[in-house]
Enzyme design. Sequence first.
Site, PDB file in Angstrom:
ATOM      1  N   SER A  77      53.216  32.799  21.734  1.00 22.33           N
ATOM      2  CA  SER A  77      52.221  33.013  22.530  1.00 22.33           C
ATOM      3  C   SER A  77      50.744  32.673  22.079  1.00 22.33           C
ATOM      4  O   SER A  77      50.497  32.642  20.999  1.00 22.33           O
ATOM      5  CB  SER A  77      52.517  34.659  22.815  1.00 22.33           C
ATOM      6  OG  SER A  77      52.159  35.237  21.650  1.00 22.33           O
TER       7      SER A  77
ATOM      8  N   GLN B 131      47.476  34.039  21.834  1.00 20.66           N
ATOM      9  CA  GLN B 131      46.997  35.391  21.326  1.00 20.66           C
ATOM     10  C   GLN B 131      45.691  35.556  20.310  1.00 20.66           C
ATOM     11  O   GLN B 131      45.199  34.477  19.890  1.00 20.66           O
ATOM     12  CB  GLN B 131      48.033  36.081  20.421  1.00 20.66           C
ATOM     13  CG  GLN B 131      48.504  35.366  19.306  1.00 20.66           C
ATOM     14  CD  GLN B 131      49.771  35.683  18.627  1.00 20.66           C
ATOM     15  OE1 GLN B 131      49.462  36.333  17.550  1.00 20.66           O
ATOM     16  NE2 GLN B 131      51.085  35.645  19.182  1.00 20.66           N
TER      17      GLN B 131
ATOM     18  N   HIS C 268      43.683  38.504  17.933  1.00 21.69           N
ATOM     19  CA  HIS C 268      43.577  39.665  17.195  1.00 21.69           C
ATOM     20  C   HIS C 268      42.251  40.504  17.039  1.00 21.69           C
ATOM     21  O   HIS C 268      41.258  39.761  17.112  1.00 21.69           O
ATOM     22  CB  HIS C 268      43.951  39.837  15.744  1.00 21.69           C
ATOM     23  CG  HIS C 268      45.291  38.742  15.805  1.00 21.69           C
ATOM     24  ND1 HIS C 268      46.443  39.367  16.152  1.00 21.69           N
ATOM     25  CD2 HIS C 268      45.770  37.547  15.030  1.00 21.69           C
ATOM     26  CE1 HIS C 268      47.437  38.494  15.965  1.00 21.69           C
ATOM     27  NE2 HIS C 268      47.107  37.669  15.095  1.00 21.69           N
TER      28      HIS C 268
ATOM     29  N   LYS D 296      43.943  42.339  11.941  1.00 19.42           N
ATOM     30  CA  LYS D 296      45.135  41.352  11.424  1.00 19.42           C
ATOM     31  C   LYS D 296      44.741  40.058  11.551  1.00 19.42           C
ATOM     32  O   LYS D 296      44.974  39.123  12.166  1.00 19.42           O
ATOM     33  CB  LYS D 296      45.833  41.552  12.627  1.00 19.42           C
ATOM     34  CG  LYS D 296      47.492  40.911  12.132  1.00 19.42           C
ATOM     35  CD  LYS D 296      48.117  40.892  13.357  1.00 19.42           C
ATOM     36  CE  LYS D 296      49.572  40.324  13.003  1.00 19.42           C
ATOM     37  NZ  LYS D 296      50.767  40.252  13.992  1.00 19.42           N
TER      38      LYS D 296
ATOM     39  N   GLU E 177      44.697  36.498   9.640  1.00 21.39           N
ATOM     40  CA  GLU E 177      45.917  35.791   9.203  1.00 21.39           C
ATOM     41  C   GLU E 177      45.461  34.254   8.664  1.00 21.39           C
ATOM     42  O   GLU E 177      44.483  33.844   9.001  1.00 21.39           O
ATOM     43  CB  GLU E 177      47.014  35.861  10.185  1.00 21.39           C
ATOM     44  CG  GLU E 177      46.784  35.006  11.361  1.00 21.39           C
ATOM     45  CD  GLU E 177      47.604  35.168  12.461  1.00 21.39           C
ATOM     46  OE1 GLU E 177      48.299  34.121  12.823  1.00 21.39           O
ATOM     47  OE2 GLU E 177      48.054  36.209  12.779  1.00 21.39           O
TER      48      GLU E 177
ATOM     49  N   HIS F 213      44.472  31.672  19.402  1.00 21.79           N
ATOM     50  CA  HIS F 213      45.391  30.821  19.006  1.00 21.79           C
ATOM     51  C   HIS F 213      46.776  30.803  19.337  1.00 21.79           C
ATOM     52  O   HIS F 213      47.078  31.925  20.064  1.00 21.79           O
ATOM     53  CB  HIS F 213      45.342  30.789  17.029  1.00 21.79           C
ATOM     54  CG  HIS F 213      45.919  32.171  16.875  1.00 21.79           C
ATOM     55  ND1 HIS F 213      45.228  33.362  16.774  1.00 21.79           N
ATOM     56  CD2 HIS F 213      47.024  32.774  16.264  1.00 21.79           C
ATOM     57  CE1 HIS F 213      45.628  34.431  16.331  1.00 21.79           C
ATOM     58  NE2 HIS F 213      47.047  33.996  16.135  1.00 21.79           N
TER      59      HIS F 213
ATOM     60  N   ARG G 156      47.944  39.310  23.715  1.00 20.55           N
ATOM     61  CA  ARG G 156      48.299  37.974  24.139  1.00 20.55           C
ATOM     62  C   ARG G 156      47.491  37.563  25.485  1.00 20.55           C
ATOM     63  O   ARG G 156      46.903  38.319  26.207  1.00 20.55           O
ATOM     64  CB  ARG G 156      49.909  38.094  24.492  1.00 20.55           C
ATOM     65  CG  ARG G 156      50.663  38.543  23.239  1.00 20.55           C
ATOM     66  CD  ARG G 156      52.221  38.702  23.709  1.00 20.55           C
ATOM     67  NE  ARG G 156      52.802  38.720  22.536  1.00 20.55           N
ATOM     68  CZ  ARG G 156      53.137  39.960  21.821  1.00 20.55           C
ATOM     69  NH1 ARG G 156      52.495  40.953  22.672  1.00 20.55           N
ATOM     70  NH2 ARG G 156      53.775  40.086  20.683  1.00 20.55           N
TER      71      ARG G 156
ATOM     72  N   LYS H  48      55.646  38.493  27.903  1.00 20.14           N
ATOM     73  CA  LYS H  48      55.318  39.950  27.433  1.00 20.14           C
ATOM     74  C   LYS H  48      53.910  40.229  28.182  1.00 20.14           C
ATOM     75  O   LYS H  48      53.289  39.626  28.817  1.00 20.14           O
ATOM     76  CB  LYS H  48      55.081  39.847  25.712  1.00 20.14           C
ATOM     77  CG  LYS H  48      56.353  39.611  25.025  1.00 20.14           C
ATOM     78  CD  LYS H  48      55.969  39.739  23.626  1.00 20.14           C
ATOM     79  CE  LYS H  48      57.353  39.618  22.916  1.00 20.14           C
ATOM     80  NZ  LYS H  48      57.215  39.623  21.328  1.00 20.14           N
TER      81      LYS H  48
END
Length: 341
Positions: A59, A61, A63, A96, A98, A238, A257, A263
Amino acid sequence: MGAHPGAPSGLVPPTPEAESLDQLIAADPEQMLGRETAVAYGNSLPFLAKVLAAGAPLSLQVHPTREQAAAGFAAEEAAALDRTAPERNYRDDNHKPEMIFALTPFEALCGFREPDEAARVFRTAVRAVQAGGAEVPELLTWAVSELSSGHDAADRLQSVFRAIISDGEDVREAVRLTAGALAGSDPENLEPFAKELSTAADLNAYYPEDPGVLLSLLLNRASLQPGEAVFLPAGNVHAYLSGLGIEVMASSDNVLRGGLTPKHVDVAELLKTVDFRPVDIPLLSAVHTQMGQELYRPPFGEFQLQRIELEQRASDAGEDIHPLRQCPAPTFRCCRTAPPS
């Protein structure tokens, strides 16, 4: 792998005190984490790690920042929204950030490209639609005009992103016509953006008429080779498209998302968290220390990644050839045999 309360790693076999990693850490935080980490992160393991295999596009998305996560989590808790509810945005109060380290060739979308370049991508898509004999969707011609308007770069990108993510019938029609034209085009006629436009056509095959198909044209298209890595801070839109890699992130399950998914998509909350400033592909280079370490250190305090290559001779002899065992912080170790040469 991690100790997030939503899905902590299990212990095999369990101990008398614990069946999962979070329980084991809670029983003796300083012993499990080291004093410095225990104090800095409230007796919690500050990161999660995954061996991520993207067999199909994941997906689109973003954060949230730590402040956005704390506020969003508090609001949803006050509203008594079940933490497992599909419409829940914030399942904890942490950010979050990453990174992903490629083990195989790895394809991704990450961060906004410059709007003038995005305008050229959309202009090429317009030509593909015209070449196929279809009427060019008004959304495409407007996007080209808006992206090349000369206004503030982030404002231009936000305007087009907002229009596409609205997901009306005009958006779905524009996705359908554009993706169909791109799928039927000779890649040579899509240069110099053949990779970006072919990706959009591929995405439509997985997620027909999804707004994320057109949103992908606003984003940097990254192709990582094994051993390369990118880091993704809060606000970076991303999507991982294909490949095998090691993903490391702060210990959180907060994901907003923006498409390429069945979703829940909360458009209003998503728009609050996106950083619309254009960026280069956020590649993360290794740092080589005097101890022979190869370290990947993103600008986040929760984690780093270390790559170690053991020579067959040394590993067979059982020699202590690396100082990893002296690391004062909690570590996960993943072993991989060398691919055939």
